[in-house]
Design an enzyme around this catalytic site. Sequence first.
Site, PDB file in Angstrom:
ATOM      1  N   LYS A   1      16.199  21.231  61.790  1.00 31.69           N
ATOM      2  CA  LYS A   1      15.663  19.863  61.788  1.00 31.69           C
ATOM      3  C   LYS A   1      15.003  19.531  63.127  1.00 31.69           C
ATOM      4  O   LYS A   1      13.913  18.974  63.166  1.00 31.69           O
ATOM      5  CB  LYS A   1      16.774  18.823  61.523  1.00 31.69           C
ATOM      6  CG  LYS A   1      17.547  19.031  60.251  1.00 31.69           C
ATOM      7  CD  LYS A   1      18.572  17.921  60.006  1.00 31.69           C
ATOM      8  CE  LYS A   1      19.641  17.780  61.085  1.00 31.69           C
ATOM      9  NZ  LYS A   1      20.552  18.940  61.181  1.00 31.69           N
TER      10      LYS A   1
ATOM     11  N   ARG B   1      24.289  10.044  59.299  1.00 29.66           N
ATOM     12  CA  ARG B   1      25.112  11.233  59.054  1.00 29.66           C
ATOM     13  C   ARG B   1      26.253  10.950  58.092  1.00 29.66           C
ATOM     14  O   ARG B   1      27.013  11.851  57.779  1.00 29.66           O
ATOM     15  CB  ARG B   1      25.688  11.700  60.376  1.00 29.66           C
ATOM     16  CG  ARG B   1      25.150  13.053  60.818  1.00 29.66           C
ATOM     17  CD  ARG B   1      25.708  13.322  62.159  1.00 29.66           C
ATOM     18  NE  ARG B   1      25.697  14.658  62.602  1.00 29.66           N
ATOM     19  CZ  ARG B   1      24.778  15.189  63.398  1.00 29.66           C
ATOM     20  NH1 ARG B   1      23.702  14.512  63.708  1.00 29.66           N
ATOM     21  NH2 ARG B   1      24.940  16.400  63.858  1.00 29.66           N
TER      22      ARG B   1
ATOM     23  N   ARG C   1      21.392  30.014  69.245  1.00 32.66           N
ATOM     24  CA  ARG C   1      20.547  28.914  69.710  1.00 32.66           C
ATOM     25  C   ARG C   1      20.733  28.667  71.216  1.00 32.66           C
ATOM     26  O   ARG C   1      21.847  28.701  71.723  1.00 32.66           O
ATOM     27  CB  ARG C   1      20.947  27.662  68.938  1.00 32.66           C
ATOM     28  CG  ARG C   1      20.144  26.458  69.274  1.00 32.66           C
ATOM     29  CD  ARG C   1      20.128  25.505  68.143  1.00 32.66           C
ATOM     30  NE  ARG C   1      21.336  24.697  68.097  1.00 32.66           N
ATOM     31  CZ  ARG C   1      21.479  23.699  67.236  1.00 32.66           C
ATOM     32  NH1 ARG C   1      20.547  23.439  66.351  1.00 32.66           N
ATOM     33  NH2 ARG C   1      22.580  22.994  67.236  1.00 32.66           N
TER      34      ARG C   1
ATOM     35  N   ARG D   1      24.696  25.245  73.909  1.00 28.01           N
ATOM     36  CA  ARG D   1      25.413  23.979  73.804  1.00 28.01           C
ATOM     37  C   ARG D   1      26.906  24.228  73.650  1.00 28.01           C
ATOM     38  O   ARG D   1      27.314  25.161  72.975  1.00 28.01           O
ATOM     39  CB  ARG D   1      24.899  23.203  72.580  1.00 28.01           C
ATOM     40  CG  ARG D   1      23.558  22.579  72.806  1.00 28.01           C
ATOM     41  CD  ARG D   1      22.909  22.105  71.539  1.00 28.01           C
ATOM     42  NE  ARG D   1      23.799  21.429  70.597  1.00 28.01           N
ATOM     43  CZ  ARG D   1      23.365  20.776  69.510  1.00 28.01           C
ATOM     44  NH1 ARG D   1      22.074  20.693  69.262  1.00 28.01           N
ATOM     45  NH2 ARG D   1      24.213  20.203  68.701  1.00 28.01           N
TER      46      ARG D   1
ATOM     47  N   ARG E   1      31.815  21.387  62.961  1.00 26.51           N
ATOM     48  CA  ARG E   1      30.601  20.648  62.583  1.00 26.51           C
ATOM     49  C   ARG E   1      30.215  20.907  61.128  1.00 26.51           C
ATOM     50  O   ARG E   1      29.730  20.010  60.442  1.00 26.51           O
ATOM     51  CB  ARG E   1      29.445  21.027  63.519  1.00 26.51           C
ATOM     52  CG  ARG E   1      29.637  20.421  64.905  1.00 26.51           C
ATOM     53  CD  ARG E   1      28.806  21.114  65.943  1.00 26.51           C
ATOM     54  NE  ARG E   1      27.399  20.914  65.762  1.00 26.51           N
ATOM     55  CZ  ARG E   1      26.462  21.784  66.146  1.00 26.51           C
ATOM     56  NH1 ARG E   1      26.798  22.929  66.701  1.00 26.51           N
ATOM     57  NH2 ARG E   1      25.205  21.508  65.970  1.00 26.51           N
TER      58      ARG E   1
HETATM   59  P1  AMP Z   1      23.061  17.263  66.668  1.00 28.22           P
HETATM   60  O1  AMP Z   1      22.279  17.606  67.878  1.00 28.22           O
HETATM   61  O2  AMP Z   1      22.321  16.394  65.698  1.00 28.22           O
HETATM   62  O3  AMP Z   1      23.663  18.485  65.993  1.00 28.22           O
HETATM   63  O4  AMP Z   1      24.290  16.356  67.151  1.00 28.22           O
HETATM   64  C1  AMP Z   1      25.240  16.862  68.077  1.00 28.22           C
HETATM   65  C2  AMP Z   1      26.472  15.988  68.068  1.00 28.22           C
HETATM   66  O5  AMP Z   1      26.134  14.653  68.462  1.00 28.22           O
HETATM   67  C3  AMP Z   1      27.183  15.853  66.736  1.00 28.22           C
HETATM   68  O6  AMP Z   1      28.052  16.944  66.454  1.00 28.22           O
HETATM   69  C4  AMP Z   1      27.958  14.545  66.963  1.00 28.22           C
HETATM   70  O7  AMP Z   1      29.064  14.740  67.829  1.00 28.22           O
HETATM   71  C5  AMP Z   1      26.936  13.714  67.734  1.00 28.22           C
HETATM   72  N1  AMP Z   1      26.050  12.960  66.824  1.00 28.22           N
HETATM   73  C6  AMP Z   1      24.705  13.119  66.659  1.00 28.22           C
HETATM   74  N2  AMP Z   1      24.229  12.264  65.741  1.00 28.22           N
HETATM   75  C7  AMP Z   1      25.287  11.560  65.293  1.00 28.22           C
HETATM   76  C8  AMP Z   1      25.448  10.537  64.320  1.00 28.22           C
HETATM   77  N3  AMP Z   1      24.418  10.081  63.596  1.00 28.22           N
HETATM   78  N4  AMP Z   1      26.701  10.034  64.128  1.00 28.22           N
HETATM   79  C9  AMP Z   1      27.757  10.467  64.837  1.00 28.22           C
HETATM   80  N5  AMP Z   1      27.680  11.448  65.756  1.00 28.22           N
HETATM   81  C10 AMP Z   1      26.456  12.001  65.990  1.00 28.22           C
END
Ligand code: AMP
Length: 219
Positions: free
Chosen positions: A13, A88, A127, A160, A171
Site C-alpha cells: 500500500k 483499520r 523491507r 522497522r 500485526r
Molecule cells: P503501518 O505503517 O500502516 O503498517 O502502521 C504501523 C503501525 O502504526 C501499526 O502497526 C499501528 O501500531 C500503528 N497504526 C497505523 N495506522 C493505524 C490506525 N489507523 N489505527 C491504529 N494504529 C495504527
Amino acid sequence: MRLVFLGPPGAGKGTQAEQLARDLKLPHISTGNILRQAIKVSTPTGLEAKSYVESGALVPFDIILRLVRDRVLQDDCRRGWILDGFPRNLDQAHALAALLVELKIAAPKVVYFQVRDEVLVRRLSGRRTCRNCQTPFHVEFSPPKSAGKCDRCGGTLDQRADDQEAAIRKRLVVYQTETVPLVAHYRSAGQLLTLSADGDPGQVSTELRSLLGIGVATS
Ligand code: AMP
C-alpha cells in the site's frame, strides 16, 4: 480524487500510494509514517504511541482520529488525498464517514490490496525504510542502488522495529481480527475496488491504474 488503501501489512500500500500520490500531486497520508515520525522526534503523540507501534498493536482510537482529522483539514488536502493505513477497524471507518459528512466530502473509493499470506511474510521481513524520508525499499525486490542507503535522499535504511518476526505475527493477527471486516463493510457500501497485489510493484501499479481508470505511471 479521494482514495483509501486497505490491505494487510506488506501488501504494498505504501509503495503504491507514494508513487500514485506523486503522479497525481495529492498528499499521501500514511498514519504509520506520521506515527513513526512523531516517535522519532518524541512528540507527546509519539511518546504515547510508541509501545503500540513497536509491538504491532493498534494505537488507541482517540490518538489516531485526532491525527487524521488534523491532517485532512490542512490546505493541501482540498483537492483530495490517498489514505494509507486508515481506517483499520469499523470504529475508525465510522469516524471517517462522519468526518467526511461534516466536511461535505463524498465517500472515497476503497482499494483493497489482496495478497497471499506467504507473499506478505517475505515482503515484510525484507523491507527496509529510509530513516530520513521514509521511502520504502526491499532487499530482494527493490534494493537501493547503494546497500543500506536511500536512493532519494542518501539517508540510512532501517528495518522497522515492527518488521521483526514477533511483531509481524502480531500485526497479521490484528489485521485479521480488526481490519478484515472492513472489506465486507466497504463492499456492501459499493465503495470497494479489489486489486490483485501479489505481483511486483510495476505490475501492481499498472493494475491499480487500470482499476482507477487513469493513465500509465510517469515516475
Ligand atoms: P503501518 O505503517 O500502516 O503498517 O502502521 C504501523 C503501525 O502504526 C501499526 O502497526 C499501528 O501500531 C500503528 N497504526 C497505523 N495506522 C493505524 C490506525 N489507523 N489505527 C491504529 N494504529 C495504527
